[in-house]
Design an enzyme around this catalytic site. Sequence first.
Site, PDB file in Angstrom:
ATOM      1  N   GLU A 127      -0.896  11.498  12.091  1.00  0.00           N
ATOM      2  CA  GLU A 127       0.567  10.838  11.995  1.00  0.00           C
ATOM      3  C   GLU A 127       1.596  11.835  11.964  1.00  0.00           C
ATOM      4  O   GLU A 127       2.734  11.919  12.246  1.00  0.00           O
ATOM      5  CB  GLU A 127       0.691   9.809  10.948  1.00  0.00           C
ATOM      6  CG  GLU A 127      -0.255   8.616  11.219  1.00  0.00           C
ATOM      7  CD  GLU A 127       0.512   7.595  12.246  1.00  0.00           C
ATOM      8  OE1 GLU A 127       1.240   7.822  12.914  1.00  0.00           O
ATOM      9  OE2 GLU A 127      -0.408   6.412  12.182  1.00  0.00           O
ATOM     10  N   LEU A 138      -2.524  -0.798   1.148  1.00  0.00           N
ATOM     11  CA  LEU A 138      -1.223  -1.193   1.139  1.00  0.00           C
ATOM     12  C   LEU A 138      -0.610  -2.278   1.890  1.00  0.00           C
ATOM     13  O   LEU A 138       0.181  -3.230   1.540  1.00  0.00           O
ATOM     14  CB  LEU A 138      -0.254   0.048   1.211  1.00  0.00           C
ATOM     15  CG  LEU A 138      -0.858   1.298   0.612  1.00  0.00           C
ATOM     16  CD1 LEU A 138       0.278   2.423   0.773  1.00  0.00           C
ATOM     17  CD2 LEU A 138      -0.677   0.987  -1.114  1.00  0.00           C
ATOM     18  N   LYS A 157       7.086  -2.151   7.033  1.00  0.00           N
ATOM     19  CA  LYS A 157       5.974  -3.144   7.703  1.00  0.00           C
ATOM     20  C   LYS A 157       4.849  -3.233   6.790  1.00  0.00           C
ATOM     21  O   LYS A 157       4.431  -2.634   5.973  1.00  0.00           O
ATOM     22  CB  LYS A 157       5.560  -2.545   8.897  1.00  0.00           C
ATOM     23  CG  LYS A 157       6.751  -2.718   9.925  1.00  0.00           C
ATOM     24  CD  LYS A 157       6.497  -1.505  11.160  1.00  0.00           C
ATOM     25  CE  LYS A 157       5.532  -2.097  12.301  1.00  0.00           C
ATOM     26  NZ  LYS A 157       5.633  -1.310  13.493  1.00  0.00           N
ATOM     27  N   LEU A 176      -4.157  13.425  -3.244  1.00  0.00           N
ATOM     28  CA  LEU A 176      -4.793  14.123  -2.322  1.00  0.00           C
ATOM     29  C   LEU A 176      -5.902  14.986  -2.515  1.00  0.00           C
ATOM     30  O   LEU A 176      -6.798  15.387  -1.893  1.00  0.00           O
ATOM     31  CB  LEU A 176      -3.801  14.616  -1.244  1.00  0.00           C
ATOM     32  CG  LEU A 176      -2.677  13.910  -0.786  1.00  0.00           C
ATOM     33  CD1 LEU A 176      -1.800  14.636   0.191  1.00  0.00           C
ATOM     34  CD2 LEU A 176      -2.970  12.526  -0.238  1.00  0.00           C
TER      35      LEU A 176
END
Lengths: 296, 296
Positions: free
Chosen positions: B108, B32, B66, B94
């Site tokens: 994360e 990505l 970002k 997933l």
Amino acid sequence: METVLTVIAEFDRFGLDRRREPVISFGGGVLLDLVGVATSMYRRGVPHVRVPTTLLGQVDAAIGAKTGINHGAHKNRLGSFQQPAGVLLDRRFLASLDERHLRNGMAEIVKLAVVRDERLFELLEEHGELLIEERFQGSSPTGERVARQVLHRSVQGMLAELEPNLWERELDRLVDFGHSVGPALEMRADGELLHGETVAIDIALFTTVAASRGVLDDKAGRRILELLHRLALPTDHHLLDGDLLRRAMTDTVRHRDGRQRLPVPVGIGAATFLNDVSDEELRSALRHRRREAVPT
Amino acid sequence: METVLTVIAEFDRFGLDRRREPVISFGGGVLLDLVGVATSMYRRGVPHVRVPTTLLGQVDAAIGAKTGINHGAHKNRLGSFQQPAGVLLDRRFLASLDERHLRNGMAEIVKLAVVRDERLFELLEEHGELLIEERFQGSSPTGERVARQVLHRSVQGMLAELEPNLWERELDRLVDFGHSVGPALEMRADGELLHGETVAIDIALFTTVAASRGVLDDKAGRRILELLHRLALPTDHHLLDGDLLRRAMTDTVRHRDGRQRLPVPVGIGAATFLNDVSDEELRSALRHRRREAVPT
């Protein structure tokens, strides 16, 4: 892209911080654009102060938020919108600029005058040659007054066009006048033509299209072409042919999201957009230009 | 950068328009980010729809503006801020993710829980192993309920942290927890460690720093380390040494504009920033971690 990575390697070597050390670049449009791409990528953007040292840089490349580098066969195919931390405009840099590069910058001023500023156009008609002769240094009182006026009107006119549409959400852009088939010619000419020279050739072609259609009266059309000639800017080039025109338009339509959005003058200081110009119409305008062309 | 240019060559081959044809990418965070860099440069930005297929992608990489690619020896040294045209989050992806990548994404989530969301932390303590076992597919009623809650809190928490500071004008960022020395370790490990694994190691180190200073009580510090262990995330790595710590901090301080801005927990769900952590303090925390480390 290799040159951008060379600049980036220097940022690494220097150990550039993220925000508190602006990169200051001095040079013409190509250099400012190149450093602009590098600074917009490095650390996802570090501040950049642009100091244009050419006329084209001062009235065009350094104004606004765009950066760009050529890639593959395409002009400015890669780049960014990055607002500079600052732009320093000082016409004393132009004192050492050669005449060809002065005329090159003049083409972008002519472009802006045609689409939005009749007074600027008149100033160029009356004093364009003096400005080039004096390199915008104001060696005579008239030259000084006109140099100030022309640079001021050019920069303010660019800002007025760009500010409401800084990110180009709107793709109908008057400042694209001179940039419809010019970029493809510039890439094809591979260094033989300067950017402003292709702008002049593009202006001449689409002025002829507008005049042929009757959206521009003949007298105004002649004034535009005469101004280009007076400034010793080219209005034709041997590499411009039907095939290049067709490929240029395909690319331009893609870049303008499926429509031509061709800015053409409808008078001195006014323009409209055409979306239905055929290949044949362009080739016809090119033949017309060629018959009229002043040998250079 | 070579891979970005390969993607860009495909855009050229396809004949991508400027705005009306979004590029849709499916993959993990690396993909990505890579496509994000390509789309942000091509024509100065073409629209990009992100479809993350990994847990780390869904809770972290695809969220926010970002993009980034590693360059030279540096993590995410080149990139952009580019708001995606859309992000599609679907946890069914997933189902086919391997366990290591599930744990990788969990790091994360732990990060976010530690700095801002005590309830999320408790959910991970109670049900983290179940979520990994069920691959977030809700095979049991509890698993279904918790999977929804954890993903929702993670994404909303990230958005809440990023939205007011989307362009990172403010460099004191809680979400940088886990990312102070981790990126240097990730580059040094050269593929041996996944991103989330370095986040876990970084969390463990700075939790120890906070506990040693007394800004975090011992019990909370132990809960953080125990959660990492329970999720089978690494808390140390043989490549992490005093030299790497020192170089990592130099780079981090540069990226944070001359200050350390080190996020450290002051409880479960709360954090502060430290700006005066010495090399010796970091080495001492590392030694401390190593003495306590559970052999893996």
